[in-house]
Write a protein that holds these residues in place. Structure first.
Motif, PDB file in Angstrom:
ATOM      1  N   ASN A 108       0.871  -1.179   0.000  1.00  0.00           N
ATOM      2  CA  ASN A 108       0.000   0.000   0.000  1.00  0.00           C
ATOM      3  C   ASN A 108       0.902   1.220   0.000  1.00  0.00           C
ATOM      4  O   ASN A 108       2.036   1.154   0.449  1.00  0.00           O
ATOM      5  N   ALA A 109       0.403   2.305  -0.509  1.00  0.00           N
ATOM      6  CA  ALA A 109       1.125   3.578  -0.501  1.00  0.00           C
ATOM      7  C   ALA A 109       0.084   4.684  -0.463  1.00  0.00           C
ATOM      8  O   ALA A 109      -1.112   4.430  -0.612  1.00  0.00           O
ATOM      9  N   THR A 110       0.538   5.899  -0.256  1.00  0.00           N
ATOM     10  CA  THR A 110      -0.344   7.054  -0.265  1.00  0.00           C
ATOM     11  C   THR A 110       0.216   8.075  -1.230  1.00  0.00           C
ATOM     12  O   THR A 110       1.394   8.434  -1.148  1.00  0.00           O
ATOM     13  N   LEU A 111      -0.612   8.512  -2.165  1.00  0.00           N
ATOM     14  CA  LEU A 111      -0.185   9.556  -3.089  1.00  0.00           C
ATOM     15  C   LEU A 111      -0.793  10.878  -2.650  1.00  0.00           C
ATOM     16  O   LEU A 111      -1.789  10.916  -1.940  1.00  0.00           O
ATOM     17  N   ARG A 112      -0.145  11.957  -3.073  1.00  0.00           N
ATOM     18  CA  ARG A 112      -0.611  13.299  -2.727  1.00  0.00           C
ATOM     19  C   ARG A 112      -0.889  14.062  -4.012  1.00  0.00           C
ATOM     20  O   ARG A 112      -0.104  14.020  -4.951  1.00  0.00           O
ATOM     21  N   ALA A 117     -13.469  10.487  -2.875  1.00  0.00           N
ATOM     22  CA  ALA A 117     -13.559   9.047  -3.084  1.00  0.00           C
ATOM     23  C   ALA A 117     -13.112   8.310  -1.834  1.00  0.00           C
ATOM     24  O   ALA A 117     -12.340   8.828  -1.027  1.00  0.00           O
ATOM     25  N   GLU A 118     -13.602   7.088  -1.676  1.00  0.00           N
ATOM     26  CA  GLU A 118     -13.186   6.256  -0.554  1.00  0.00           C
ATOM     27  C   GLU A 118     -11.673   6.074  -0.603  1.00  0.00           C
ATOM     28  O   GLU A 118     -11.091   5.884  -1.663  1.00  0.00           O
ATOM     29  N   GLY A 119     -11.036   6.159   0.558  1.00  0.00           N
ATOM     30  CA  GLY A 119      -9.590   6.019   0.623  1.00  0.00           C
ATOM     31  C   GLY A 119      -8.852   7.329   0.428  1.00  0.00           C
ATOM     32  O   GLY A 119      -7.632   7.349   0.400  1.00  0.00           O
ATOM     33  N   CYS A 120      -9.590   8.441   0.294  1.00  0.00           N
ATOM     34  CA  CYS A 120      -8.975   9.756   0.101  1.00  0.00           C
ATOM     35  C   CYS A 120      -9.351  10.676   1.256  1.00  0.00           C
ATOM     36  O   CYS A 120     -10.412  10.534   1.855  1.00  0.00           O
ATOM     37  N   GLU A 139      -5.064   6.596  -0.803  1.00  0.00           N
ATOM     38  CA  GLU A 139      -4.397   5.302  -0.774  1.00  0.00           C
ATOM     39  C   GLU A 139      -4.343   4.741  -2.189  1.00  0.00           C
ATOM     40  O   GLU A 139      -5.280   4.899  -2.966  1.00  0.00           O
ATOM     41  N   THR A 140      -3.246   4.059  -2.503  1.00  0.00           N
ATOM     42  CA  THR A 140      -3.119   3.421  -3.815  1.00  0.00           C
ATOM     43  C   THR A 140      -3.676   2.011  -3.817  1.00  0.00           C
ATOM     44  O   THR A 140      -3.992   1.477  -4.865  1.00  0.00           O
ATOM     45  N   ARG A 166      -0.940  -2.712 -11.173  1.00  0.00           N
ATOM     46  CA  ARG A 166      -1.556  -1.422 -10.878  1.00  0.00           C
ATOM     47  C   ARG A 166      -2.244  -1.428  -9.521  1.00  0.00           C
ATOM     48  O   ARG A 166      -2.717  -2.453  -9.057  1.00  0.00           O
ATOM     49  N   GLY A 167      -2.321  -0.250  -8.938  1.00  0.00           N
ATOM     50  CA  GLY A 167      -3.114  -0.033  -7.741  1.00  0.00           C
ATOM     51  C   GLY A 167      -4.546   0.275  -8.148  1.00  0.00           C
ATOM     52  O   GLY A 167      -4.938   0.120  -9.309  1.00  0.00           O
TER      53      GLY A 167
END
Length: 160
Positions: free
Chosen positions: A67-71, A85-88, A99-100, A108-109
């Motif tokens: 898992n990772a988190t993008l900004r 969106a869910e996960g944001c 979250e990716t 792909r995530g």
């Protein structure tokens, strides 16, 4: 850090943000651990104060990323209320983190789609995307995971 809007499922992103503020993660170049090559591909469009962002994180390896988190950083302020969106989660006046999901080797995530409302209508906005938390993986190729896109308020779609 002020989190203004959080949807169900975004809690991990907020926790990760807190770890970053506390310095729990270091420079990916200096860390030992699994190595991955994360890239972001997608498109953005701006129309009448609404920014659409659609992207897919991708891992070229050589290791999987659990898992990772993008900004996503903007050059314009976001409106106070957002339906994310869910996960944001919102991470400030001009930032959203997401979250990716798991990214297998050469995989792909999760697809991330956002409709972000801006505080006021602007003629253009710069959208910058980067990895905020890398799940403990080292990414030595930062050239493909920090895209910056200029979107004009024309409704046209810009790919990255």
């Amino acid at each position: 850090m002020e989190v203004v809007a959080v949807r169900r499922g975004a809690v991990r992103s907020v926790v990760v943000a807190g770890l970053l503020v506390l310095g729990a993660t270091g420079n990916a170049q200096a860390r030992s651990g699994p190595e991955a090559d994360v890239a972001y591909h997608g498109r953005v469009s701006l129309s009448q104060g609404q920014l659409r962002v659609w992207l897919v994180p991708q891992n070229e390896g050589p290791s999987a990323v659990p898992n990772a988190t993008l900004r996503i950083r903007l050059s314009a302020d976001l409106a106070d209320r957002q339906q994310l969106a869910e996960g944001c989660a919102r991470a400030g006046l001009r930032q959203v983190v997401c979250e990716t999901g798991a990214m297998p080797l050469r995989g792909r995530g999760r697809h991330i789609g956002l409709l972000l409302r801006l505080r006021e209508r602007v003629p253009e906005v710069v959208v910058r995307i980067d990895t905020w938390w890398d799940g403990g993986a080292a990414d030595r190729n930062l050239s493909n995971n920090e895209p910056a896109v200029l979107a004009l308020d024309t409704g046209d779609t810009y790919a990255f």
